[in-house]
Design an enzyme around this catalytic site. Structure first.
Site, short mmCIF file in Angstrom:
data_model
loop_
_atom_site.label_atom_id
_atom_site.label_comp_id
_atom_site.label_asym_id
_atom_site.label_seq_id
_atom_site.Cartn_x
_atom_site.Cartn_y
_atom_site.Cartn_z
CG HIS A 99 56.64 26.17 41.45
ND1 HIS A 99 57.03 27.33 41.80
CD2 HIS A 99 57.86 25.63 40.73
CE1 HIS A 99 58.30 27.78 41.45
NE2 HIS A 99 58.79 26.45 40.63
CG HIS A 157 59.86 26.11 35.70
ND1 HIS A 157 59.13 25.17 36.38
CD2 HIS A 157 60.46 26.81 36.86
CE1 HIS A 157 59.37 25.24 37.65
NE2 HIS A 157 60.02 26.09 37.87
CB CYS A 165 68.59 28.23 43.05
SG CYS A 165 67.52 27.77 44.44
CG HIS A 219 62.21 30.38 38.33
ND1 HIS A 219 61.91 30.68 39.57
CD2 HIS A 219 62.22 29.03 38.25
CE1 HIS A 219 61.35 29.60 40.27
NE2 HIS A 219 61.73 28.42 39.48
CD GLU A 224 68.18 34.21 46.46
OE1 GLU A 224 68.82 33.04 46.97
OE2 GLU A 224 67.14 33.42 45.63
CE1 TYR A 250 64.67 20.19 41.20
CE2 TYR A 250 65.82 21.41 39.74
CZ TYR A 250 64.95 21.54 40.96
OH TYR A 250 64.98 22.47 41.24
CD GLU A 260 61.14 24.61 42.34
OE1 GLU A 260 60.99 24.88 41.15
OE2 GLU A 260 61.48 25.38 43.09
CD GLU A 287 63.53 24.71 39.24
OE1 GLU A 287 62.78 25.66 39.57
OE2 GLU A 287 64.60 24.63 39.83
CD1 TRP A 334 68.15 23.51 44.63
CD2 TRP A 334 65.87 23.09 45.15
NE1 TRP A 334 67.84 24.60 45.13
CE2 TRP A 334 66.86 24.39 45.94
CE3 TRP A 334 64.84 23.05 45.49
CZ2 TRP A 334 66.00 25.39 46.59
CZ3 TRP A 334 64.04 23.89 46.37
CH2 TRP A 334 64.63 24.99 46.71
#
Length: 176
Positions: free
Chosen positions: A28, A34, A69, A71, A89, A104, A114, A116, A161
């Site tokens: 980041h 990524h 959201c 990874h 979460e 984005y 970000e 990603e 995002w």
């Protein structure tokens, strides 16, 4: 290796070919592309479950965003990753379907970015979640029209995002 896996992201090229891994914060800081995913959970009224990010998050604390959201880990499918993180979460599990992916880039005021290759995963759930307070400050169901109106009135209350996904990919993120 498990600890390394949790704190690292999978670096990819613009076709999502893996290029290696990098520690999440470093990726980041350096705006490295990524792999990531964004989960959108709907109820039977076609309302989207939004979460307000915990106030202690290292970026975008307190902002509203999609259901969850994160990874992917090495050797983890997009669906496996989405289900894992949804449970971590929001405290529940449900079936997910992969819809689209896109790239984005969103810089933050704290110097992090970000960048990603993001997969949109969609599912359905009817009950209240049991959010993890380390991850989620609050949550709510909202119709897509109400979200769109609120983003237009209060864009600073939403993650970058989520606004990008909502504006450019609204038709692909709805449940089928």
């Amino acid at each position: 290796m498990e600890n390394r896996n949790e704190n690292y992201v999978i670096l990819v090229d613009e076709k999502d070919n893996p290029l290696g891994t990098m520690e999440k914060i470093e990726a980041h800081e350096k705006a490295k592309l990524h792999r990531a995913f964004s989960v959108f959970i709907y109820n039977s009224k076609n309302e989207l479950m939004l979460q307000q990010r915990a106030l202690t998050k290292y970026h975008t604390p307190g902002l509203w965003t999609n259901t969850c959201c994160s990874h992917q880990r090495l050797e983890e499918s997009n669906i496996e990753a989405g289900k894992r993180r949804l449970h971590e979460e929001m405290g529940f599990s449900t079936e997910l379907k992969e819809t689209i992916s896109f790239i984005y880039k969103a810089p933050f005021e704290n110097g992090l970015t970000e960048h990603e290759f993001d997969y949109i995963l969609v599912g359905e759930y009817q009950n209240d979640p049991l959010p993890n307070p380390d991850e989620v400050h609050d949550w709510k169901w909202m119709s897509l029209d109400d979200i769109e109106n609120d983003i237009n009135k209060n864009p600073n209350l939403y993650t970058e995002w989520f606004k990008i996904i909502f504006e450019k990919h609204k038709s692909e993120m709805v449940k089928s």
